[in-house]
Design a protein around this motif. Structure first.
Motif, PDB file in Angstrom:
ATOM      1  N   GLU A 181       0.845  -1.198   0.000  1.00 34.69           N
ATOM      2  CA  GLU A 181       0.000   0.000   0.000  1.00 34.69           C
ATOM      3  C   GLU A 181       0.883   1.251   0.000  1.00 34.69           C
ATOM      4  N   ALA A 182       2.011   1.180   0.736  1.00 34.84           N
ATOM      5  CA  ALA A 182       2.912   2.336   0.816  1.00 34.84           C
ATOM      6  C   ALA A 182       4.286   1.896   1.283  1.00 34.84           C
ATOM      7  N   ALA A 183       5.292   2.708   0.937  1.00 29.62           N
ATOM      8  CA  ALA A 183       6.658   2.489   1.441  1.00 29.62           C
ATOM      9  C   ALA A 183       7.310   3.849   1.565  1.00 29.62           C
ATOM     10  N   ALA A 184       8.172   4.009   2.572  1.00 29.82           N
ATOM     11  CA  ALA A 184       8.792   5.328   2.777  1.00 29.82           C
ATOM     12  C   ALA A 184      10.093   5.161   3.554  1.00 29.82           C
ATOM     13  N   TRP A 185      10.954   6.211   3.456  1.00 30.31           N
ATOM     14  CA  TRP A 185      12.176   6.257   4.258  1.00 30.31           C
ATOM     15  C   TRP A 185      11.830   6.873   5.611  1.00 30.31           C
ATOM     16  N   PHE A 186      12.377   6.310   6.695  1.00 30.55           N
ATOM     17  CA  PHE A 186      12.134   6.832   8.044  1.00 30.55           C
ATOM     18  C   PHE A 186      13.475   7.149   8.696  1.00 30.55           C
ATOM     19  N   SER A 187      13.515   8.290   9.415  1.00 26.51           N
ATOM     20  CA  SER A 187      14.772   8.719  10.045  1.00 26.51           C
ATOM     21  C   SER A 187      15.021   7.919  11.325  1.00 26.51           C
ATOM     22  N   LEU A 188      16.252   8.002  11.809  1.00 21.69           N
ATOM     23  CA  LEU A 188      16.615   7.323  13.065  1.00 21.69           C
ATOM     24  C   LEU A 188      15.720   7.803  14.205  1.00 21.69           C
ATOM     25  N   ASP A 189      15.450   9.118  14.251  1.00 21.60           N
ATOM     26  CA  ASP A 189      14.601   9.683  15.315  1.00 21.60           C
ATOM     27  C   ASP A 189      13.193   9.092  15.278  1.00 21.60           C
ATOM     28  N   GLU A 190      12.620   9.066  14.072  1.00 22.64           N
ATOM     29  CA  GLU A 190      11.238   8.541  13.941  1.00 22.64           C
ATOM     30  C   GLU A 190      11.166   7.081  14.391  1.00 22.64           C
ATOM     31  N   VAL A 191      12.160   6.296  13.986  1.00 25.11           N
ATOM     32  CA  VAL A 191      12.134   4.867  14.298  1.00 25.11           C
ATOM     33  C   VAL A 191      12.415   4.647  15.789  1.00 25.11           C
ATOM     34  N   THR A 192      13.345   5.420  16.336  1.00 22.25           N
ATOM     35  CA  THR A 192      13.661   5.292  17.772  1.00 22.25           C
ATOM     36  C   THR A 192      12.420   5.607  18.605  1.00 22.25           C
ATOM     37  N   THR A 193      11.708   6.658  18.256  1.00 17.96           N
ATOM     38  CA  THR A 193      10.495   7.037  18.999  1.00 17.96           C
ATOM     39  C   THR A 193       9.454   5.927  18.904  1.00 17.96           C
ATOM     40  N   ALA A 194       9.299   5.373  17.705  1.00 14.14           N
ATOM     41  CA  ALA A 194       8.297   4.306  17.529  1.00 14.14           C
ATOM     42  C   ALA A 194       8.679   3.060  18.325  1.00 14.14           C
ATOM     43  N   LEU A 195       9.982   2.760  18.399  1.00 10.40           N
ATOM     44  CA  LEU A 195      10.420   1.584  19.156  1.00 10.40           C
ATOM     45  C   LEU A 195      10.151   1.740  20.645  1.00 10.40           C
ATOM     46  N   ARG A 196      10.268   2.991  21.128  1.00 10.23           N
ATOM     47  CA  ARG A 196      10.080   3.250  22.565  1.00 10.23           C
ATOM     48  C   ARG A 196       8.610   3.173  22.972  1.00 10.23           C
ATOM     49  N   ARG A 197       7.718   3.323  21.985  1.00 11.04           N
ATOM     50  CA  ARG A 197       6.297   3.378  22.304  1.00 11.04           C
ATOM     51  C   ARG A 197       5.839   2.040  22.873  1.00 11.04           C
ATOM     52  N   LYS A 198       5.185   2.100  24.016  1.00 11.09           N
ATOM     53  CA  LYS A 198       4.756   0.854  24.683  1.00 11.09           C
ATOM     54  C   LYS A 198       3.472   0.336  24.074  1.00 11.09           C
ATOM     55  N   GLY A 199       3.269  -0.979  24.110  1.00  7.15           N
ATOM     56  CA  GLY A 199       2.027  -1.583  23.606  1.00  7.15           C
ATOM     57  C   GLY A 199       1.711  -1.040  22.233  1.00  7.15           C
ATOM     58  N   SER A 200       2.698  -1.130  21.339  1.00  3.50           N
ATOM     59  CA  SER A 200       2.660  -0.379  20.087  1.00  3.50           C
ATOM     60  C   SER A 200       1.408  -0.586  19.237  1.00  3.50           C
ATOM     61  N   LEU A 201       0.683  -1.713  19.420  1.00  2.00           N
ATOM     62  CA  LEU A 201      -0.468  -1.909  18.542  1.00  2.00           C
ATOM     63  C   LEU A 201      -1.764  -1.337  19.141  1.00  2.00           C
ATOM     64  N   ALA A 202      -1.694  -0.759  20.332  1.00  7.98           N
ATOM     65  CA  ALA A 202      -2.881  -0.132  20.921  1.00  7.98           C
ATOM     66  C   ALA A 202      -2.564   1.331  21.218  1.00  7.98           C
ATOM     67  N   LEU A 203      -2.854   2.173  20.249  1.00  9.76           N
ATOM     68  CA  LEU A 203      -2.472   3.588  20.363  1.00  9.76           C
ATOM     69  C   LEU A 203      -3.524   4.439  21.038  1.00  9.76           C
ATOM     70  N   GLN A 204      -3.093   5.511  21.700  1.00 10.10           N
ATOM     71  CA  GLN A 204      -4.023   6.535  22.194  1.00 10.10           C
ATOM     72  C   GLN A 204      -4.527   7.318  20.980  1.00 10.10           C
ATOM     73  N   PRO A 205      -5.770   7.902  21.054  1.00  7.64           N
ATOM     74  CA  PRO A 205      -6.287   8.669  19.912  1.00  7.64           C
ATOM     75  C   PRO A 205      -5.320   9.764  19.458  1.00  7.64           C
ATOM     76  N   SER A 206      -4.616  10.425  20.405  1.00  7.52           N
ATOM     77  CA  SER A 206      -3.704  11.511  20.045  1.00  7.52           C
ATOM     78  C   SER A 206      -2.525  11.004  19.203  1.00  7.52           C
ATOM     79  N   GLU A 207      -2.262   9.703  19.289  1.00 12.81           N
ATOM     80  CA  GLU A 207      -1.114   9.143  18.566  1.00 12.81           C
ATOM     81  C   GLU A 207      -1.551   8.418  17.286  1.00 12.81           C
ATOM     82  N   ALA A 208      -2.816   8.619  16.906  1.00  9.00           N
ATOM     83  CA  ALA A 208      -3.396   7.794  15.853  1.00  9.00           C
ATOM     84  C   ALA A 208      -2.638   7.839  14.531  1.00  9.00           C
TER      85      ALA A 208
END
Ligand SMILES: NC(=O)C1=CN([C@@H]2O[C@H](COP(=O)(O)OP(=O)(O)OC[C@H]3O[C@@H](n4cnc5c(N)ncnc54)[C@H](OP(=O)(O)O)[C@@H]3O)[C@@H](O)[C@H]2O)C=CC1
Ligand SMILES: [Mg+2]
Length: 352
Positions: A295-322
């Protein structure tokens, strides 16, 4: 005392060899059970049994976790007796491992019908009531199981599924027969031996040195991106499959392939995931997404990926993080590839 026991005790006295000797002892014992029908039949007398119903494992809820109950031979015979089955049915089990003390572990599906032996499926809810547990879809239970249990259940389910799908010889059309351990099936008519199969899949994290390339399929949960994956074609090497998949899916050429790790993956069938890192040629970073595959592919920066890795319970997001980037869960090898890339890049930027 058997050869295996002697090896175990002699090595055990040298502390640092203990782990190796236990491992070797177990490996040799499992090999013996796969090769020797009588030894395996004997091991079924003293072994323990994991139960499945139509490929769903028996689990018991304990708080927010699932426990995986095991039945002794006597308990299993008692259960089968209550449903009008004799102990012959136990021979449908498949060997899935053993303990350090050589207690063999088997898996048995009482929900699948065995066409050749005309064995009926036992009623699910009555069995659940009898066993004090539930037969639950493995995908659904995944995040409530510990890693040892999930790995064992993945193996057991894969083996049971393979046997269910290989009850007949594709050449003679005659019923095939399982060996006692379930490590193969034989057609008595054509003499063909069938072995459980896994499909090799390459999964590659492509980097341009500063960013990594992640992609998503329309079936993924919203926001989830992963590394590029694809089944190996027949006749291909791992290296060829990586080059082809990346070219097919995002229109890029890669170089500097590095093997990272591998994993058995049970969805949708049994795959052997072979995980690699690769880089693109300098300046050749323009993505052309193959919309038939992704459906899509993109380049992601180290910062973006690091932040996503730190996110807990990554498959259940808060609405603000949608709209946030989501990454595959820890048990997927894609997660480890991404984590390794972050660690390597973070170390090299610190050192610079
Ligand atoms: N553990 C992990 O971290 C990850 C695991 N994966 C797994 O990797 C696998 C491959 O990923 P995906 O991108 O979908 O693969 P591909 O890019 O190869 O595309 C999937 C398509 O390949 C075809 N195909 C070719 N050979 C097979 C085969 N042996 N079994 C099934 N389909 C085959 C099917 O097409 P058709 O049906 O049209 O013939 C299927 O729809 C998936 O099973 C996925 O679950 C993926 C990402 C992460
Ligand atoms: Mg793919």
């Amino acid at each position: 005392m058997s050869l295996y026991c002697r090896t175990f005790f002699r090595r055990k006295s040298f502390g640092c060899y203990r782990l190796l000797s236990t491992y070797v002892t177990k490996a040799r014992y499992l090999f013996e059970l796969k090769e020797d029908e009588e030894a395996c039949r004997k091991a079924q007398q003293t072994g323990v049994f994991y139960l499945f119903h139509d490929l769903d494992p028996l689990l018991q809820a304990s708080g927010h976790r699932y426990l995986v109950p095991r039945l002794s031979r006597a308990e299993l015979e008692g259960l089968l007796g209550k449903f009008g089955q004799d102990s012959q049915r136990i021979e449908d089990s498949v060997l899935v491992g053993c303990s350090e003390q050589q207690e063999a572990w088997f898996a048995l599906d009482l929900g699948l019908e065995s066409v050749s032996a005309s064995r009926a499926s036992l009623p699910k809810s009555e069995m659940e009531a009898e066993l004090g547990g539930s037969f639950i879809k493995l995908r659904q239970a995944l995040f409530q199981l510990n890693s040892v249990d999930s790995s064992l259940l993945f193996t057991a389910q894969a083996l049971l599924r393979w046997h269910d799908g290989h009850q007949f010889c594709s050449k003679s059309g005659q019923p095939t027969q399982k060996n006692m351990a379930g490590s193969k099936r034989v057609c008595p008519s054509s003499k063909i031996i069938y072995y459980p199969q896994m499909a090799p899949v390459v999964i590659t994290l492509v980097s341009d040195g500063a960013r990594c390339l992640l992609a998503r399929q329309s079936s993924f949960p919203k926001g989830l991106y992963s590394a590029l994956a694809g089944f190996c074609d027949i006749g291909e090497s791992v290296e060829e499959a990586v080059h082809r998949e990346v070219a097919e899916e995002v229109g890029l050429e890669v170089e500097n392939l590095q093997y990272s790790a591998s994993q058995h993956w049970p969805f949708p069938n049994s795959s052997l995931m072979i995980a690699c890192h690769a880089t693109v040629k300098p300046g050749h970073t323009e993505i052309q997404v193959n919309l038939k595959e992704l459906e899509a592919a993109a380049w992601f920066s180290l910062d973006e990926v690091t932040t996503a890795l730190r996110r807990k319970g990554s498959l259940a997001l808060q609405p603000s993080e949608a709209s946030s980037l989501l990454l595959p869960p820890k048990l997927a090898i894609a997660h480890h590839l991404i984590k390794k890339w972050v660690e390597t890049l973070s170390c090299s930027s610190l050192a610079a």
